[in-house]
Design an enzyme around this catalytic site. Sequence first.
Site, PDB file in Angstrom:
ATOM      1  N   SER A 113      -6.665 -84.262  21.242  1.00 11.78           N
ATOM      2  CA  SER A 113      -6.790 -82.911  21.801  1.00 11.78           C
ATOM      3  C   SER A 113      -5.972 -82.823  23.074  1.00 11.78           C
ATOM      4  O   SER A 113      -5.728 -83.824  23.737  1.00 11.78           O
ATOM      5  CB  SER A 113      -8.264 -82.635  22.115  1.00 11.78           C
ATOM      6  OG  SER A 113      -8.366 -81.467  22.908  1.00 11.78           O
ATOM      7  N   SER A 114      -5.598 -81.614  23.439  1.00 14.09           N
ATOM      8  CA  SER A 114      -4.807 -81.413  24.667  1.00 14.09           C
ATOM      9  C   SER A 114      -5.623 -81.770  25.905  1.00 14.09           C
ATOM     10  O   SER A 114      -5.071 -81.936  26.992  1.00 14.09           O
ATOM     11  CB  SER A 114      -4.361 -79.958  24.762  1.00 14.09           C
ATOM     12  OG  SER A 114      -5.499 -79.105  24.758  1.00 14.09           O
ATOM     13  N   CYS A 115      -6.946 -81.921  25.750  1.00 18.36           N
ATOM     14  CA  CYS A 115      -7.782 -82.218  26.922  1.00 18.36           C
ATOM     15  C   CYS A 115      -7.600 -83.651  27.397  1.00 18.36           C
ATOM     16  O   CYS A 115      -8.133 -84.041  28.440  1.00 18.36           O
ATOM     17  CB  CYS A 115      -9.246 -81.979  26.609  1.00 18.36           C
ATOM     18  SG  CYS A 115      -9.876 -83.218  25.509  1.00 18.36           S
ATOM     19  N   TYR A 142     -15.560 -86.050  26.254  1.00 21.15           N
ATOM     20  CA  TYR A 142     -14.810 -85.788  25.009  1.00 21.15           C
ATOM     21  C   TYR A 142     -13.395 -86.339  25.137  1.00 21.15           C
ATOM     22  O   TYR A 142     -12.899 -87.016  24.227  1.00 21.15           O
ATOM     23  CB  TYR A 142     -14.793 -84.277  24.794  1.00 21.15           C
ATOM     24  CG  TYR A 142     -13.978 -83.717  23.667  1.00 21.15           C
ATOM     25  CD1 TYR A 142     -12.863 -82.934  23.947  1.00 21.15           C
ATOM     26  CD2 TYR A 142     -14.341 -83.894  22.347  1.00 21.15           C
ATOM     27  CE1 TYR A 142     -12.120 -82.349  22.925  1.00 21.15           C
ATOM     28  CE2 TYR A 142     -13.609 -83.306  21.315  1.00 21.15           C
ATOM     29  CZ  TYR A 142     -12.498 -82.532  21.615  1.00 21.15           C
ATOM     30  OH  TYR A 142     -11.762 -81.941  20.603  1.00 21.15           O
ATOM     31  N   LYS A 146     -11.475 -89.228  22.936  1.00 21.55           N
ATOM     32  CA  LYS A 146     -10.207 -88.962  22.252  1.00 21.55           C
ATOM     33  C   LYS A 146      -9.137 -89.964  22.694  1.00 21.55           C
ATOM     34  O   LYS A 146      -8.329 -90.427  21.886  1.00 21.55           O
ATOM     35  CB  LYS A 146      -9.740 -87.526  22.533  1.00 21.55           C
ATOM     36  CG  LYS A 146     -10.549 -86.463  21.799  1.00 21.55           C
ATOM     37  CD  LYS A 146     -10.393 -86.618  20.287  1.00 21.55           C
ATOM     38  CE  LYS A 146     -11.182 -85.590  19.523  1.00 21.55           C
ATOM     39  NZ  LYS A 146     -11.041 -85.745  18.065  1.00 21.55           N
ATOM     40  N   HIS A 185     -15.563 -72.143  21.211  1.00 19.31           N
ATOM     41  CA  HIS A 185     -14.389 -72.016  22.080  1.00 19.31           C
ATOM     42  C   HIS A 185     -14.188 -70.545  22.435  1.00 19.31           C
ATOM     43  O   HIS A 185     -14.804 -69.659  21.851  1.00 19.31           O
ATOM     44  CB  HIS A 185     -13.148 -72.564  21.381  1.00 19.31           C
ATOM     45  CG  HIS A 185     -13.108 -74.056  21.297  1.00 19.31           C
ATOM     46  ND1 HIS A 185     -13.427 -74.753  20.160  1.00 19.31           N
ATOM     47  CD2 HIS A 185     -12.806 -74.988  22.235  1.00 19.31           C
ATOM     48  CE1 HIS A 185     -13.308 -76.048  20.384  1.00 19.31           C
ATOM     49  NE2 HIS A 185     -12.940 -76.222  21.630  1.00 19.31           N
TER      50      HIS A 185
END
Length: 315
Positions: A113-115, A142, A146, A185
């Site tokens: 994920s971009s996070c 999270y 990831k 989201h």
Amino acid sequence: MANVPFELKGKSVFVAGHRGMVGGALVRRLEQEDVRLLTIERKELDLRDQSAVFAWFSKARPQVIFLAAAKVGGIVANNTLRAEFIYDNIAIAANIVHAAHLNATEKLMFLGSSCIYPRLAAQPMREDSVLTGPLEPTNEPYAIAKIAGLKMVEAYRSQYGSDFISVMPTNLYGPGDNYHPEHSHVMAGLIRRFHEAKLSGAARVAVWGTGAPKREFLYVDDMADACVRLIKTYSSSELVNIGTGEEVTIGELARQIADTVGYRGEIVFDTSRPDGSPRKLLDTSRIAELGWQARTPLKEGLKLAYAAYLSEQAA
Ligand SMILES: NC(=O)C1=CN([C@@H]2O[C@H](COP(=O)(O)OP(=O)(O)OC[C@H]3O[C@@H](n4cnc5c(N)ncnc54)[C@H](OP(=O)(O)O)[C@@H]3O)[C@@H](O)[C@H]2O)C=CC1
Ligand SMILES: C[C@H]1O[C@H](OP(=O)(O)OP(=O)(O)OC[C@H]2O[C@@H](n3cnc4c(=O)[nH]c(N)nc43)[C@H](O)[C@@H]2O)[C@@H](O)[C@@H](O)C1=O
């Protein structure tokens, strides 16, 4: 750039998380491919259960895996269910990546994920900016899970020569999204809230935060197309960002969703809710070099997403 052809034709392909938004889009996209699709219901196999996962894999022995299963949610879900987000996502990634190794899976794609990128990473965020700065606190558990997943992929490539790859999608939306009022989201949360406000005639709708943060939104069927293209052509330990290269403020997004839904009331901002990262725009030059770019503009995607919401609510 590692352009390495992989023959998907005739292979058994396991979509982990096939009931989810991305999993559903992957199933739709794989209908265009000559593959033997493997799926398993969560009630039959909890992917956090290592022995059950190993037992299932030893029988199923999938040749290809899209690891889309995860505990997923928006900023409030991430910020409140912190233990669930780190435990579930580390367990799922560890079990599937190791089971793939034990059963000689030919190709595996891990969805990050971009996070995973630092809260204040230079924008647009390059794949090599991972672990170069502090993470966004609201979704750190999270993000750590990831990062553990992508590091496992890298380690199995290094030690065992496994052809496992990792992709980093931006914020996704579209059919099969999660419309939970608190845990969704932003895109799904606002589609539902504006739709319900239109039906009830509410004078105003609250949008969380200040409206100032910027986000990038990729339509989920474009995401699935990118994943299938990469599984057929990409083999490297390097991450690949998947995005549109365009960002919009949450305030502007809210106005576009209100227009799409047909809500004419007032939009107000609830600053008791967190903003999260100020920006999360992905650098998509690597996937562009691989010959892929997103096709669905936000305006068109919003119409498709709202139509999907209406049909899913009617079902
Ligand atoms: N949505 C987004 O904006 C983004 C998503 N991603 C990543 O894409 C992937 C898919 O996300 P998305 O489709 O949105 O998420 P969803 O929540 O829609 O789908 C996740 C799927 O995983 C399944 N799952 C979760 N936990 C388990 C478990 N313990 N055992 C078996 N199955 C499980 C869920 O099953 P069930 O529904 O039964 O719980 C669901 O089908 C994830 O890896 C996510 O991190 C990355 C960036 C952005
Ligand atoms: C994909 C990505 O998704 C998450 O990160 P996020 O992008 O911050 O998540 P979000 O979509 O929930 O919020 C985006 C912005 O939108 C604002 N906002 C306004 N109104 C609503 C609203 O009604 N709901 C939500 N959820 N947000 C709202 C909200 O305040 C924030 O400023 C993590 O899962 C992260 O780990 C991750 O991977």
